[in-house]
Design a protein around this motif. Structure first.
Motif, short mmCIF file in Angstrom:
data_model
loop_
_atom_site.label_atom_id
_atom_site.label_comp_id
_atom_site.label_asym_id
_atom_site.label_seq_id
_atom_site.Cartn_x
_atom_site.Cartn_y
_atom_site.Cartn_z
N GLN A 283 0.66 0.66 7.71
CA GLN A 283 0.44 1.96 7.07
C GLN A 283 -1.04 2.23 6.93
O GLN A 283 -1.82 1.33 6.62
CB GLN A 283 1.11 2.00 5.70
N LEU A 284 -1.41 3.47 7.16
CA LEU A 284 -2.79 3.92 7.03
C LEU A 284 -2.77 5.19 6.17
O LEU A 284 -2.11 6.16 6.54
CB LEU A 284 -3.39 4.24 8.40
N VAL A 285 -3.49 5.17 5.06
CA VAL A 285 -3.49 6.31 4.16
C VAL A 285 -4.92 6.75 3.90
O VAL A 285 -5.70 6.03 3.28
CB VAL A 285 -2.79 5.97 2.83
N TRP B 8 -12.02 5.87 12.94
CA TRP B 8 -11.82 7.24 12.55
C TRP B 8 -11.93 8.15 13.76
O TRP B 8 -12.84 8.01 14.58
CB TRP B 8 -12.86 7.66 11.52
N PHE B 9 -10.98 9.06 13.84
CA PHE B 9 -10.99 10.12 14.84
C PHE B 9 -10.95 11.44 14.09
O PHE B 9 -10.61 11.48 12.91
CB PHE B 9 -9.77 10.00 15.77
N CYS C 277 -7.40 8.21 10.36
CA CYS C 277 -7.63 6.78 10.46
C CYS C 277 -6.71 6.24 11.55
O CYS C 277 -5.56 6.70 11.69
CB CYS C 277 -7.33 6.13 9.11
N ALA C 278 -7.20 5.27 12.31
CA ALA C 278 -6.43 4.71 13.42
C ALA C 278 -6.61 3.20 13.45
O ALA C 278 -7.66 2.68 13.05
CB ALA C 278 -6.89 5.31 14.74
N ALA C 279 -5.60 2.51 13.97
CA ALA C 279 -5.67 1.05 14.03
C ALA C 279 -5.07 0.53 15.33
O ALA C 279 -4.16 1.13 15.90
CB ALA C 279 -4.94 0.43 12.84
N ASN C 280 -5.61 -0.57 15.75
CA ASN C 280 -5.19 -1.30 16.94
C ASN C 280 -5.45 -0.51 18.22
O ASN C 280 -4.55 0.11 18.80
CB ASN C 280 -3.73 -1.74 16.87
N GLY D 167 -2.97 7.43 10.82
CA GLY D 167 -2.67 7.98 9.51
C GLY D 167 -2.34 9.46 9.64
O GLY D 167 -2.34 10.00 10.74
N LYS D 168 -2.08 10.11 8.50
CA LYS D 168 -1.70 11.51 8.52
C LYS D 168 -2.89 12.46 8.48
O LYS D 168 -2.73 13.65 8.73
CB LYS D 168 -0.74 11.80 7.38
N GLY D 169 -4.04 11.95 8.16
CA GLY D 169 -5.24 12.76 8.19
C GLY D 169 -5.68 13.30 6.85
O GLY D 169 -4.89 13.44 5.92
#
Length: 125
Positions: free
Chosen positions: A3-5, A36-37, A96-99, A116-118
């Motif tokens: 999860q990314l918040v 981060w994008f 937010c982004a991962a992997n 994440g949802k932004g």
């Protein structure tokens, strides 16, 4: 479950500063790069900054170098994006982004496993 918040988005005047936070869970920073994008209205999503897994090397898009700083706090499971000297063209939803491969940060369509949802950042002139 990964999860990314995100949090911290706001309306700010040009020249001001903001700090975005990405609270993460379900993985270790030893294994996943996090970054981060952003996506501005009518534009494609673009990479802004990322921090690699393990040693935590940092990477930045040319447009934000010298103004933005990415960092991580392992104890808090949080990745930050400190944004200084903001410009109207920084206005966007920040994700937010991962992997993913940090070297693909500025590729047109990097392969990212988790998003994440932004959070919305608006910079007024």
């Amino acid at each position: 479950e990964v999860q990314l918040v995100e949090s911290g988005g706001a309306l700010v005047q040009a020249g001001g500063s903001l700090r975005l936070s990405c609270r993460t869970s379900g993985f270790s920073y030893e294994h996943y790069a996090v970054g981060w994008f952003r996506q501005a209205p009518g534009k494609e999503r673009e990479g802004v900054a990322c921090i690699s897994s393990g040693l935590g090397d940092t990477y930045y898009a040319d447009s934000v170098k010298g103004r933005f700083t990415i960092s991580r706090d392992k104890a808090k499971n949080t990745v930050y994006l400190q944004m200084n000297r903001l410009k109207p063209e920084d206005t966007a939803v920040y994700y937010c982004a991962a992997n993913f491969n940090p070297r693909e940060l500025t590729d047109r369509r990097p392969i990212v496993d988790y998003w994440g949802k932004g959070t919305l950042v608006t910079v007024s002139s």
